[in-house]
Structure formats: C-alpha cells, structure tokens
Design an enzyme around this catalytic site. Structure first.
Site, PDB file in Angstrom:
ATOM      1  N   LYS A 137     -10.384   9.387   2.124  1.00  8.62           N
ATOM      2  CA  LYS A 137     -10.534   8.752   3.435  1.00  8.62           C
ATOM      3  C   LYS A 137      -9.247   8.057   3.869  1.00  8.62           C
ATOM      4  O   LYS A 137      -9.010   7.871   5.066  1.00  8.62           O
ATOM      5  CB  LYS A 137     -11.691   7.748   3.427  1.00  8.62           C
ATOM      6  CG  LYS A 137     -13.062   8.389   3.418  1.00  8.62           C
ATOM      7  CD  LYS A 137     -14.145   7.398   3.820  1.00  8.62           C
ATOM      8  CE  LYS A 137     -14.217   6.219   2.888  1.00  8.62           C
ATOM      9  NZ  LYS A 137     -15.312   5.280   3.257  1.00  8.62           N
TER      10      LYS A 137
ATOM     11  N   ASP B  49     -18.869  -1.272  13.822  1.00  7.60           N
ATOM     12  CA  ASP B  49     -17.490  -1.291  13.347  1.00  7.60           C
ATOM     13  C   ASP B  49     -17.177  -2.744  13.031  1.00  7.60           C
ATOM     14  O   ASP B  49     -17.108  -3.583  13.941  1.00  7.60           O
ATOM     15  CB  ASP B  49     -16.564  -0.752  14.434  1.00  7.60           C
ATOM     16  CG  ASP B  49     -15.096  -0.757  14.013  1.00  7.60           C
ATOM     17  OD1 ASP B  49     -14.766  -1.374  12.978  1.00  7.60           O
ATOM     18  OD2 ASP B  49     -14.280  -0.160  14.738  1.00  7.60           O
TER      19      ASP B  49
ATOM     20  N   THR C  80     -14.820   7.589  -6.020  1.00 11.79           N
ATOM     21  CA  THR C  80     -15.441   7.603  -4.699  1.00 11.79           C
ATOM     22  C   THR C  80     -14.583   8.479  -3.787  1.00 11.79           C
ATOM     23  O   THR C  80     -13.605   9.091  -4.228  1.00 11.79           O
ATOM     24  CB  THR C  80     -15.537   6.186  -4.096  1.00 11.79           C
ATOM     25  OG1 THR C  80     -14.214   5.720  -3.800  1.00 11.79           O
ATOM     26  CG2 THR C  80     -16.225   5.216  -5.048  1.00 11.79           C
TER      27      THR C  80
ATOM     28  N   GLY D 243     -20.102   5.728  -1.198  1.00 14.64           N
ATOM     29  CA  GLY D 243     -19.506   5.032  -2.326  1.00 14.64           C
ATOM     30  C   GLY D 243     -20.353   3.913  -2.898  1.00 14.64           C
ATOM     31  O   GLY D 243     -21.570   4.021  -3.032  1.00 14.64           O
TER      32      GLY D 243
ATOM     33  N   TYR E 256      -1.820  -2.486   0.444  1.00 12.44           N
ATOM     34  CA  TYR E 256      -3.228  -2.591   0.058  1.00 12.44           C
ATOM     35  C   TYR E 256      -3.405  -3.672  -1.015  1.00 12.44           C
ATOM     36  O   TYR E 256      -4.345  -4.483  -0.949  1.00 12.44           O
ATOM     37  CB  TYR E 256      -3.733  -1.250  -0.454  1.00 12.44           C
ATOM     38  CG  TYR E 256      -5.161  -1.272  -0.919  1.00 12.44           C
ATOM     39  CD1 TYR E 256      -6.212  -1.373  -0.014  1.00 12.44           C
ATOM     40  CD2 TYR E 256      -5.475  -1.208  -2.278  1.00 12.44           C
ATOM     41  CE1 TYR E 256      -7.528  -1.409  -0.442  1.00 12.44           C
ATOM     42  CE2 TYR E 256      -6.788  -1.242  -2.711  1.00 12.44           C
ATOM     43  CZ  TYR E 256      -7.806  -1.339  -1.792  1.00 12.44           C
ATOM     44  OH  TYR E 256      -9.114  -1.380  -2.223  1.00 12.44           O
TER      45      TYR E 256
ATOM     46  N   VAL F 274     -12.335   3.652  -9.346  1.00 16.40           N
ATOM     47  CA  VAL F 274     -13.727   4.084  -9.214  1.00 16.40           C
ATOM     48  C   VAL F 274     -13.753   5.450  -8.543  1.00 16.40           C
ATOM     49  O   VAL F 274     -13.019   5.696  -7.582  1.00 16.40           O
ATOM     50  CB  VAL F 274     -14.553   3.087  -8.373  1.00 16.40           C
ATOM     51  CG1 VAL F 274     -16.024   3.500  -8.353  1.00 16.40           C
ATOM     52  CG2 VAL F 274     -14.405   1.667  -8.915  1.00 16.40           C
TER      53      VAL F 274
END
Length: 254
Positions: A203, A63, A198, A17, A161, A196
């Site tokens: 995911k 991570d 991506t 991305g 989110y 956007v």
C-alpha cells in the site's frame, strides 16, 4: 475480557491487516465494534461474516485525516451506541520517499495519518468517554519497532516513517501524563511490533518484488500475534497499566 462484553470499541484501519483481525476478535468476544476506514466495503464484508458472533461489527466510512469525517463518525457512535469505551488506533500510512528528495506530499501523508489524525481521533474518543461517564476506558496505539530504534534496512527509505513512529511514542507518554494530571483512570497503551505480514508495504507503493524480498529475508509476525497482545492488554484489570509492549519475531535483526 468478560468485563468488556457489550461495550463499545472503535478501531481505526479496520479494513485490513491488524485492524481487521482485531475487529474480528473483539466481535467474537461480545463487543460492539465500530470499524472505521476509507475502504468501508471491506469492513461491510467482514461484518457479514461475523453476523452469528456474540458481538457486532458496525462499519463506518471515514477518512481519519478529515476532521469533519472524524466528527461525523463519532456523532454516529454517540447516536447509535452511546459513545466509546475503547479506542484502538490501527490506521497507519507510509510512502516511498527519501530525506534527500522527498517528495513533500509523501512526508505529509505519513504525519497526517500517523501523528495528526491519530491525535485527533484520540481527542474525540476522550471527549466521548467523558460525555459517557467512562473512567475505565482504554486507548491503544499501534506503534512499531521503528518508534524506538532505527534499523539498518538499506533497500527501504524508512526515516520519515520512523520519525512519525517516534512521535507516537512521545504522544503515548504525553497522554499518560496528561491523564494522570487530571486524575483520570483512563489508560493509554502502545503496542510496538516488529515486522508484521500485512499489505502495508504494498500500500505504501513498494513493488511486489521488494515486498517479497522483505518477507523472504526477515522473520515476521502474523497479525494474530499482534492482536493477541492487544487482547492481553484489554484483559488486564483497571489498576494495571501496560504502557508499552514491544513484540519482535524471533530472530529479528534489529
């Protein structure tokens, strides 16, 4: 951008991305770029494709939700490149959830990556800049339009989110004030794009059909559009503070 040539930029979420596109552009501009992600093999492939460019891409597996791995990544940067001058927080996460049903694990993932890990990486970058003696450094958060408003998208659960993205808006302004208080010339900027194109939605666990519907029914930006905005911020002189840059695709409804 010439003044950044040879200096060190750390990019989180560099495996795909916006992060991958940005890492590519910065290497082409002559920077030493440290790309951090769990899927480090993607960054390694990208680094091979950029071997003949003026800069270099250094893949580092980490991570960012793990404090020990973040510390190890910055220790690697310190030992091999002398510390960081630029941080761009591109890493982000979402997952299917609702405020009515959760699950808690999904909520926790969103805040762990987008808020807590971002804050921790930023803290480590500031410490690295201080140790290196950098006072013209730049930190950029990739936020989102959901950090400034709550669009009415009936077929996506976006509220947790959006809450995390609103937190990023506060973190950006909060860091600006803290840096001002200690008379630091390090700048903090936020880039908040609309939709956007991506792999972000897939995911997050959304179906291919739902992801396709999102892009079929809404105008969207390409990753290059967002990277161009980041490069613009990087190209401004040290006395210019681009604190917030909102980018929407033409015709976006929210």
């Amino acid at each position: 951008m010439e003044r950044w040539s040879g200096r060190v930029a750390l990019v989180t979420g560099a495996s795909s991305g916006i992060g991958a596109e940005l890492a590519t552009q910065l290497v082409k501009s002559g920077l030493q770029v440290v790309g951090i992600a769990r899927r480090v093999e993607n960054i390694e492939k990208l680094a091979q494709n950029l071997q003949n460019e003026p800069g270099n891409l250094h893949p580092v597996k980490a991570d960012i939700t793990c404090e020990e791995e973040v510390k190890a990544a910055f220790a690697w940067v310190q030992s091999n490149l002398g510390g960081v001058d630029i941080l761009v927080n591109c890493a982000g996460a979402d997952s299917i959830n609702t405020l009515i049903d959760g699950p808690l694990e999904s909520w926790k993932l969103i805040f762990d990556v987008n808020v807590l890990a971002r804050s921790n990486v930023t803290k480590e970058a500031l410490a690295s800049m201080k140790e290196k003696g950098v006072d013209d450094g730049l930190i950029i958060h990739i936020n989102g339009i959901l950090g400034h408003s709550i669009p009415d998208i009936n077929f996506l659960s976006i509220y947790m989110y959006s809450a995390a993205e609103h937190a990023v808006t506060v973190l950006t302004e909060g860091l600006r004030r803290e840096l001002l208080k200690i008379n630091s010339k390090i700048r903090i900027s936020s880039v908040s794009p609309g939709l956007v194109k991506t792999d972000f939605f897939s995911k997050a666990g959304n179906s291919d059909e739902l992801t396709d519907l999102m892009y079929q029914t809404n105008p969207y930006l390409e990753t290059k559009d967002v990277v161009d905005a980041i490069v613009y911020i990087l190209g401004t002189p040290p006395h210019v503070q681009i604190h917030e840059l909102i980018i929407k695709p033409t015709g976006e409804k929210y």
